[in-house]
Design a protein around this motif. Structure first.
Motif, PDB file in Angstrom:
ATOM      1  N   LYS A   1       0.810  -1.218   0.000  1.00  0.00           N
ATOM      2  CA  LYS A   1       0.000   0.000   0.000  1.00  0.00           C
ATOM      3  C   LYS A   1       0.844   1.269   0.000  1.00  0.00           C
ATOM      4  CE  LYS A   1      -4.018  -2.015   2.382  1.00  0.00           C
ATOM      5  NZ  LYS A   1      -4.970  -1.798   1.272  1.00  0.00           N
ATOM      6  N   GLY A   2       2.164   1.122  -0.138  1.00  0.00           N
ATOM      7  CA  GLY A   2       3.043   2.283  -0.148  1.00  0.00           C
ATOM      8  C   GLY A   2       3.323   2.867   1.218  1.00  0.00           C
ATOM      9  N   LEU A   3       3.144   2.062   2.266  1.00  0.00           N
ATOM     10  CA  LEU A   3       3.321   2.538   3.631  1.00  0.00           C
ATOM     11  C   LEU A   3       4.553   1.948   4.311  1.00  0.00           C
ATOM     12  CD1 LEU A   3      -0.392   2.181   4.857  1.00  0.00           C
ATOM     13  CD2 LEU A   3       0.700   4.164   3.776  1.00  0.00           C
ATOM     14  N   GLY A   4       5.367   1.232   3.568  1.00  0.00           N
ATOM     15  CA  GLY A   4       6.522   0.580   4.169  1.00  0.00           C
ATOM     16  C   GLY A   4       7.491   1.545   4.811  1.00  0.00           C
ATOM     17  N   ASP A   5       7.578   2.768   4.269  1.00  0.00           N
ATOM     18  CA  ASP A   5       8.500   3.744   4.846  1.00  0.00           C
ATOM     19  C   ASP A   5       7.959   4.361   6.129  1.00  0.00           C
ATOM     20  OD1 ASP A   5       6.480   5.211   3.661  1.00  0.00           O
ATOM     21  OD2 ASP A   5       7.822   6.677   2.708  1.00  0.00           O
ATOM     22  N   ARG A   6       6.719   4.045   6.481  1.00  0.00           N
ATOM     23  CA  ARG A   6       6.136   4.551   7.726  1.00  0.00           C
ATOM     24  C   ARG A   6       6.423   3.637   8.915  1.00  0.00           C
ATOM     25  NH1 ARG A   6       4.452   7.272   3.062  1.00  0.00           N
ATOM     26  NH2 ARG A   6       2.786   8.752   3.513  1.00  0.00           N
ATOM     27  N   LEU A   7       6.712   2.375   8.667  1.00  0.00           N
ATOM     28  CA  LEU A   7       6.940   1.419   9.753  1.00  0.00           C
ATOM     29  C   LEU A   7       8.102   1.859  10.631  1.00  0.00           C
ATOM     30  CD1 LEU A   7       6.566  -1.897   7.747  1.00  0.00           C
ATOM     31  CD2 LEU A   7       5.071  -1.167   9.621  1.00  0.00           C
ATOM     32  N   GLN A   8       7.913   1.730  11.945  1.00  0.00           N
ATOM     33  CA  GLN A   8       8.992   2.139  12.840  1.00  0.00           C
ATOM     34  C   GLN A   8       9.053   1.279  14.100  1.00  0.00           C
ATOM     35  OE1 GLN A   8       8.886   6.251  14.223  1.00  0.00           O
ATOM     36  NE2 GLN A   8      11.068   6.402  13.738  1.00  0.00           N
ATOM     37  N   VAL A   9       8.014   1.298  14.929  1.00  0.00           N
ATOM     38  CA  VAL A   9       7.942   0.401  16.082  1.00  0.00           C
ATOM     39  C   VAL A   9       6.829  -0.605  15.813  1.00  0.00           C
ATOM     40  CG1 VAL A   9       7.480   0.194  18.543  1.00  0.00           C
ATOM     41  CG2 VAL A   9       8.715   2.200  17.677  1.00  0.00           C
ATOM     42  N   PHE A  10       7.155  -1.876  15.960  1.00  0.00           N
ATOM     43  CA  PHE A  10       6.180  -2.940  15.717  1.00  0.00           C
ATOM     44  C   PHE A  10       6.214  -3.842  16.939  1.00  0.00           C
ATOM     45  CE2 PHE A  10       4.700  -6.369  12.486  1.00  0.00           C
ATOM     46  CZ  PHE A  10       3.383  -5.967  12.629  1.00  0.00           C
ATOM     47  N   SER A  11       5.113  -3.905  17.672  1.00  0.00           N
ATOM     48  CA  SER A  11       5.094  -4.628  18.943  1.00  0.00           C
ATOM     49  C   SER A  11       4.143  -5.812  18.902  1.00  0.00           C
ATOM     50  CB  SER A  11       4.686  -3.690  20.084  1.00  0.00           C
ATOM     51  OG  SER A  11       5.693  -2.743  20.337  1.00  0.00           O
ATOM     52  N   THR A  12       4.380  -6.757  19.799  1.00  0.00           N
ATOM     53  CA  THR A  12       3.592  -7.983  19.835  1.00  0.00           C
ATOM     54  C   THR A  12       3.490  -8.526  21.248  1.00  0.00           C
ATOM     55  OG1 THR A  12       3.370 -10.189  18.836  1.00  0.00           O
ATOM     56  CG2 THR A  12       5.578  -9.499  19.443  1.00  0.00           C
ATOM     57  N   ASP A  13       2.502  -9.368  21.472  1.00  0.00           N
ATOM     58  CA  ASP A  13       2.474 -10.216  22.656  1.00  0.00           C
ATOM     59  C   ASP A  13       3.293 -11.467  22.358  1.00  0.00           C
ATOM     60  OD1 ASP A  13       0.667  -8.676  24.270  1.00  0.00           O
ATOM     61  OD2 ASP A  13      -0.996  -9.409  23.062  1.00  0.00           O
ATOM     62  N   PHE A  14       3.868 -12.078  23.390  1.00  0.00           N
ATOM     63  CA  PHE A  14       4.579 -13.359  23.270  1.00  0.00           C
ATOM     64  C   PHE A  14       5.538 -13.348  22.074  1.00  0.00           C
ATOM     65  CE2 PHE A  14       0.423 -14.228  25.291  1.00  0.00           C
ATOM     66  CZ  PHE A  14       0.880 -14.648  26.529  1.00  0.00           C
ATOM     67  N   ILE A  15       6.513 -12.458  22.145  1.00  0.00           N
ATOM     68  CA  ILE A  15       7.464 -12.267  21.049  1.00  0.00           C
ATOM     69  C   ILE A  15       8.221 -13.552  20.735  1.00  0.00           C
ATOM     70  CG2 ILE A  15       9.374 -11.523  22.545  1.00  0.00           C
ATOM     71  CD1 ILE A  15      10.011  -9.402  20.341  1.00  0.00           C
ATOM     72  N   ASP A  16       8.533 -13.739  19.454  1.00  0.00           N
ATOM     73  CA  ASP A  16       9.332 -14.890  19.042  1.00  0.00           C
ATOM     74  C   ASP A  16      10.381 -14.440  18.026  1.00  0.00           C
ATOM     75  OD1 ASP A  16       8.059 -14.674  16.530  1.00  0.00           O
ATOM     76  OD2 ASP A  16       6.581 -16.203  17.032  1.00  0.00           O
ATOM     77  N   GLY A  17      11.274 -15.358  17.668  1.00  0.00           N
ATOM     78  CA  GLY A  17      12.384 -15.027  16.793  1.00  0.00           C
ATOM     79  C   GLY A  17      11.966 -14.590  15.402  1.00  0.00           C
ATOM     80  N   ASP A  18      10.912 -15.180  14.865  1.00  0.00           N
ATOM     81  CA  ASP A  18      10.485 -14.812  13.520  1.00  0.00           C
ATOM     82  C   ASP A  18      10.008 -13.369  13.470  1.00  0.00           C
ATOM     83  OD1 ASP A  18       9.853 -15.818  10.717  1.00  0.00           O
ATOM     84  OD2 ASP A  18       7.896 -15.014  11.314  1.00  0.00           O
ATOM     85  N   PHE A  19       9.355 -12.912  14.526  1.00  0.00           N
ATOM     86  CA  PHE A  19       8.907 -11.516  14.600  1.00  0.00           C
ATOM     87  C   PHE A  19      10.121 -10.590  14.573  1.00  0.00           C
ATOM     88  CE2 PHE A  19       7.569  -7.663  16.755  1.00  0.00           C
ATOM     89  CZ  PHE A  19       6.316  -7.410  16.211  1.00  0.00           C
ATOM     90  N   VAL A  20      11.134 -10.914  15.350  1.00  0.00           N
ATOM     91  CA  VAL A  20      12.365 -10.121  15.369  1.00  0.00           C
ATOM     92  C   VAL A  20      13.014 -10.108  13.993  1.00  0.00           C
ATOM     93  CG1 VAL A  20      14.716 -10.018  16.297  1.00  0.00           C
ATOM     94  CG2 VAL A  20      12.784 -10.475  17.827  1.00  0.00           C
ATOM     95  N   ASP A  21      13.097 -11.283  13.356  1.00  0.00           N
ATOM     96  CA  ASP A  21      13.734 -11.377  12.034  1.00  0.00           C
ATOM     97  C   ASP A  21      13.037 -10.483  11.010  1.00  0.00           C
ATOM     98  OD1 ASP A  21      15.351 -13.242  13.214  1.00  0.00           O
ATOM     99  OD2 ASP A  21      14.510 -14.980  12.154  1.00  0.00           O
ATOM    100  N   ALA A  22      11.703 -10.418  11.074  1.00  0.00           N
ATOM    101  CA  ALA A  22      10.963  -9.590  10.124  1.00  0.00           C
ATOM    102  C   ALA A  22      11.330  -8.121  10.299  1.00  0.00           C
ATOM    103  CB  ALA A  22       9.464  -9.801  10.317  1.00  0.00           C
ATOM    104  N   CYS A  23      11.394  -7.653  11.544  1.00  0.00           N
ATOM    105  CA  CYS A  23      11.744  -6.256  11.809  1.00  0.00           C
ATOM    106  C   CYS A  23      13.200  -5.972  11.429  1.00  0.00           C
ATOM    107  CB  CYS A  23      11.515  -5.927  13.279  1.00  0.00           C
ATOM    108  SG  CYS A  23       9.781  -6.042  13.806  1.00  0.00           S
ATOM    109  N   ALA A  24      14.086  -6.898  11.786  1.00  0.00           N
ATOM    110  CA  ALA A  24      15.498  -6.729  11.436  1.00  0.00           C
ATOM    111  C   ALA A  24      15.691  -6.744   9.926  1.00  0.00           C
ATOM    112  CB  ALA A  24      16.330  -7.833  12.090  1.00  0.00           C
ATOM    113  N   GLY A  25      14.882  -7.539   9.221  1.00  0.00           N
ATOM    114  CA  GLY A  25      14.986  -7.615   7.764  1.00  0.00           C
ATOM    115  C   GLY A  25      14.640  -6.304   7.095  1.00  0.00           C
ATOM    116  N   VAL A  26      13.555  -5.665   7.522  1.00  0.00           N
ATOM    117  CA  VAL A  26      13.192  -4.363   6.943  1.00  0.00           C
ATOM    118  C   VAL A  26      14.257  -3.328   7.280  1.00  0.00           C
ATOM    119  CG1 VAL A  26      11.471  -2.519   6.893  1.00  0.00           C
ATOM    120  CG2 VAL A  26      10.730  -4.886   7.056  1.00  0.00           C
ATOM    121  N   THR A  27      14.774  -3.386   8.500  1.00  0.00           N
ATOM    122  CA  THR A  27      15.836  -2.457   8.899  1.00  0.00           C
ATOM    123  C   THR A  27      17.052  -2.624   7.994  1.00  0.00           C
ATOM    124  OG1 THR A  27      15.060  -2.589  11.183  1.00  0.00           O
ATOM    125  CG2 THR A  27      17.250  -1.675  10.816  1.00  0.00           C
ATOM    126  N   LYS A  28      17.455  -3.856   7.750  1.00  0.00           N
ATOM    127  CA  LYS A  28      18.609  -4.117   6.879  1.00  0.00           C
ATOM    128  C   LYS A  28      18.346  -3.600   5.462  1.00  0.00           C
ATOM    129  CE  LYS A  28      21.778  -7.741   5.332  1.00  0.00           C
ATOM    130  NZ  LYS A  28      21.852  -7.262   3.935  1.00  0.00           N
TER     131      LYS A  28
END
Length: 338
Positions: free
Chosen positions: A304-331
């Motif tokens: 939707k053209g909003l990828g540059d808006r992402l900044q903090v993404f939070s979750t309940d019961f965090i897991d490694g895949d969630f971290v990888d997704a955030c780290a991937g966009v950061t990279k």
């Protein structure tokens, strides 16, 4: 002789208790149908939109040091997609198997969340400096700060955001700002909007943005060691309906400027929360209605053209895949691919 039909009320005008009970159960059935409809809609929607986005294939060599892996001299604060946790310090809240399922949002300690790659913590406190969630309290906030300090001692260039707020309906702990500065002093990054344009290397050795959100005490000011509430914003809606929350997250994210142009952090929470009018009131089964769609949300945001808006993404019961997704966009941002 005339006949009378059965009345829904007694002679005093009071409602028949059976009618009230019937209305209650009818409402419960309708709520369950709505939840089921939205769960099915989420499954179909996210299957069709997929989970491809810039950096989606990235897996950090070590999640504990995923920021360092991207290069402190290359990674700017505004480029980070911060993997966060909702109600971070609730791993031991309440009584196991009795009250804990109604308030526990994380199963890992704060230290183990940070070691897993979490970089934003949401901690609620009450007047006695104990962590709490609603009416339930758990260990002292000292436990949280000890975990943070342990993690900082074991890493070199991981930056984290520590949000501490007085829980709704509670009083501010006395002299709490002074206490936080005393505990975290040399690690604190002072409140300064210029921070968002700096690299991690430019911040070192300071590595903690501590946002203090009191209810009545004075808010931190510019140049002070702590940050005020306006520097961490969100648009929280309290619902247990996954598609309702998902669409709300996209809507409000779309109203934000790109992360590179903001002088504050904006949070999207991939969570839904139990409601009093629904029979399912334990956190885990409710939040699981949306928890597995984090990658799909990121993919749809980019579509939707909003990828540059992402900044903090939070979750309940965090897991490694969630971290990888955030780290991937950061990279991808650091590499100029997003």
């Amino acid at each position: 002789m005339s006949s009378s039909s059965p009345s829904n009320s007694n002679d005093s005008g009071k409602k028949n208790p059976l009618d009230a009970m019937g209305a209650f159960f009818s409402a419960q059935v309708n709520r369950r149908k709505l939840v089921s409809t939205q769960k099915l809609a989420m499954s179909e929607r996210c299957t069709s939109c997929g989970d491809e986005f810039p950096g989606c294939a990235h897996r950090p060599a070590d999640r504990k040091t995923w920021m360092a892996e991207l290069g402190p001299d290359r990674l700017r604060v505004h480029q980070v997609v911060w993997p966060g946790t909702h109600d971070s310090a609730t791993n031991k809240i309440g009584i196991p198997f009795i009250t804990r399922p109604f308030a526990q949002c994380q199963s890992l300690s704060v230290y183990h969340q940070l070691a897993l790659g979490c970089r934003l913590l949401d901690v609620r406190v009450q007047e006695e400096r104990r962590v709490c969630h609603g009416v339930l309290a758990t260990y002292s906030v000292d436990v949280v700060l000890d975990d943070v300090l342990r993690f900082l001692a074991e890493t070199v260039s991981e930056v984290l955001v520590l949000e501490i707020r007085t829980e709704f309906g509670r009083e501010d702990p006395p002299d709490f700002a002074k206490y936080l500065v005393e505990r975290l002093g040399e690690h604190l990054i002072p409140q300064d909007e210029a921070v968002f344009g700096k690299t991690v290397a430019e911040l070192l050795p300071r590595r903690v943005i501590c946002v203090w959100k009191p209810r009545k005490s004075p808010a931190p000011g510019r140049g002070e060691p702590l940050w005020s509430s306006g520097y961490l914003r969100d648009n929280w809606i309290d619902t247990d309906l996954p598609e309702t929350k998902y669409d709300s997250n996209l809507k409000f994210l779309g109203q934000q400027p790109p992360a590179r142009d903001r002088r504050y952090l904006y949070r999207v929470e991939n969570t839904v929360t139990p409601q009093a009018d629904n029979p399912v009131v334990c956190v885990r089964p409710v939040t699981n209605r949306i928890r597995g769609y984090a990658r799909s949300f990121i993919a749809e945001a980019f579509a939707k053209g909003l990828g540059d808006r992402l900044q903090v993404f939070s979750t309940d019961f965090i897991d490694g895949d969630f971290v990888d997704a955030c780290a991937g966009v950061t990279k991808a941002r650091v590499d100029g691919a997003a």
